[in-house]
Design a protein around this motif. Structure first.
Motif, PDB file in Angstrom:
ATOM      1  N   ARG A   8       0.838  -1.203   0.000  1.00 13.71           N
ATOM      2  CA  ARG A   8       0.000   0.000   0.000  1.00 13.71           C
ATOM      3  C   ARG A   8       0.878   1.261   0.000  1.00 13.71           C
ATOM      4  N   ARG A   9       1.933   1.258   0.836  1.00 14.03           N
ATOM      5  CA  ARG A   9       2.846   2.424   0.903  1.00 14.03           C
ATOM      6  C   ARG A   9       3.598   2.593  -0.418  1.00 14.03           C
ATOM      7  N   ILE A  10       4.028   1.453  -1.011  1.00 21.43           N
ATOM      8  CA  ILE A  10       4.746   1.531  -2.298  1.00 21.43           C
ATOM      9  C   ILE A  10       3.837   2.202  -3.325  1.00 21.43           C
ATOM     10  N   SER A  11       2.598   1.777  -3.374  1.00 21.80           N
ATOM     11  CA  SER A  11       1.722   2.329  -4.399  1.00 21.80           C
ATOM     12  C   SER A  11       1.435   3.819  -4.139  1.00 21.80           C
ATOM     13  N   GLU A  15       2.754   6.929  -6.746  1.00 19.73           N
ATOM     14  CA  GLU A  15       1.863   7.969  -7.272  1.00 19.73           C
ATOM     15  C   GLU A  15       2.402   9.365  -6.950  1.00 19.73           C
ATOM     16  N   GLU A  16       2.771   9.520  -5.691  1.00 18.80           N
ATOM     17  CA  GLU A  16       3.275  10.827  -5.215  1.00 18.80           C
ATOM     18  C   GLU A  16       4.502  11.267  -6.007  1.00 18.80           C
ATOM     19  N   LYS A  17       5.396  10.318  -6.307  1.00 20.22           N
ATOM     20  CA  LYS A  17       6.683  10.663  -6.948  1.00 20.22           C
ATOM     21  C   LYS A  17       6.695  10.402  -8.448  1.00 20.22           C
ATOM     22  N   ASN A  18       5.570  10.022  -9.001  1.00 13.12           N
ATOM     23  CA  ASN A  18       5.487   9.641 -10.418  1.00 13.12           C
ATOM     24  C   ASN A  18       6.605   8.644 -10.745  1.00 13.12           C
ATOM     25  N   ASP A  52       6.911   7.527 -19.318  1.00 17.46           N
ATOM     26  CA  ASP A  52       6.717   8.885 -18.839  1.00 17.46           C
ATOM     27  C   ASP A  52       6.694   8.836 -17.304  1.00 17.46           C
ATOM     28  N   ALA A  53       7.893   8.960 -16.694  1.00 14.50           N
ATOM     29  CA  ALA A  53       7.981   8.899 -15.229  1.00 14.50           C
ATOM     30  C   ALA A  53       9.111   9.816 -14.780  1.00 14.50           C
ATOM     31  N   ASP A  54       9.033  10.258 -13.527  1.00  8.11           N
ATOM     32  CA  ASP A  54      10.131  11.085 -12.996  1.00  8.11           C
ATOM     33  C   ASP A  54      11.155  10.222 -12.282  1.00  8.11           C
TER      34      ASP A  54
END
Ligand code: 13P
Ligand code: SF4
Length: 304
Positions: A8-11, A15-18, A52-54
């Motif tokens: 859950r934390r990984i997901s 999302e938060e960090k793209n 497309d990711a940071d």
């Protein structure tokens, strides 16, 4: 922390960090199941450019994360355990390669992607097990110094008329797969097709019905009419093979073919990487630019 809490934390952090998780076919099964992409070295290099990711969290080994950074330096590339190296990549150093280049001044240097950024920078073109044949065919020179995998180099030499000088490097995991292992497995499973990775020894490859990269083995097995396969590569491959082809049977040729550094990217280590930003993989800019040329030439030699 329990595993569902870790997931859950990984997901949330992804999302938060793209961020995306890229996993090699030898990564832990539970990591593959929670990755954005699972593939061979070639697919993962391409994904590093295309996605497309940071941030990329690499569930693989050091040279893979380095290649992702070389190709896409604007992305943050994290290796969950900084000690996750590839022993074969360490079998060629820049100094030794420079000496060998003096010995073979007319040879083009083709380096397997399992190599450091500095060695890539000192080479003319890179290749992976999925495209080594095409890369060797595409270069102008008829003489090649192939580093560091002598087994892949030998396999390619059977597919070309070009003169290939081999380096004395090898993957310890594939090197301990013996001809005896193959003959024993074939005797036990006489109807099975034997699929092998080209990092195996020549005397193992000579018994293979198909020689492919890890992704190539998975693709071939899924499409084949045959139902039984002996698999000549690292054991974790069983996971995706069985997932993609649940009605087929897969037998590892050797129970000892296990790459421990590929298993260092555990789910807790991936969570830690996302939380702390460790360990960030970078390459000095002068080396990155030269290494990128070798990787770009590889990408140009193979149609998408
Ligand atoms: P591929 O996944 O590119 O076939 O490579 C296997 C390997 O050993 C990676 O380290
Ligand atoms: Fe390196 Fe072999 Fe492990 Fe691949 S399987 S990462 S070549 S040691």
């Amino acid at each position: 922390m329990k595993s569902d809490e870790i997931l859950r934390r990984i997901s949330e952090l992804k999302e938060e960090k793209n961020a995306v998780i890229l996993a090699h076919n030898y990564a832990r099964a539970e990591v593959q199941d929670n990755a954005d992409l699972v593939g061979d070295s070639f697919a993962l290099s391409q994904a590093a450019v295309d996605l497309d990711a940071d941030m990329i969290v690499f569930a693989g080994v050091h040279f893979m994360a380095e290649s992702a950074y070389i190709l896409s330096p604007q992305k943050t590339v994290l290796l969950p355990d900084a000690d996750a190296g590839c022993p074969m990549a360490d079998m060629v150093t820049v100094e030794a390669l420079r000496e060998a280049k003096k010995q073979y001044p007319d040879a083009a240097v083709v380096c397997y992607v399992n190599s450091s950024a500095a060695v890539k920078a000192e080479s003319d073109v890179c290749c992976t097990s999925a495209n080594a044949k095409e890369v060797v065919a595409a270069i102008e020179e008829n003489e090649i110094l192939f580093v560091p995998d002598k087994n892949l180099g030998h396999y390619i030499s059977t597919l070309t008329d070009k003169k290939i000088h081999f380096w004395n490097g090898f993957c310890p995991i594939h090197q301990q797969i013996t001809e005896f292992d193959v003959l024993t497995a074939k005797a036990k499973h006489p109807s099975a097709v034997f699929l092998a990775h080209p990092e195996c020894r020549p005397e193992v490859l000579k018994h293979a019905d198909g020689i492919f990269s890890t992704a190539g083995i998975i693709k071939y097995a899924a499409a084949a009419d045959e139902k039984e396969f002996i698999i000549g590569t690292e054991q974790e491959m069983m996971h995706k093979l069985m997932k993609d082809s649940p009605n087929k049977s897969f037998y590892p040729v050797s129970k000892y073919a296990y790459c421990s550094t590929m298993k260092m990217a555990t789910l807790p280590a991936i969570l830690n990487a996302l939380e702390t930003g460790n360990t960030k993989i970078t390459v000095p800019e002068d080396i990155r630019v030269k290494a990128k040329k070798s990787l770009d030439r590889m990408l140009a030699a193979v149609p998408k």
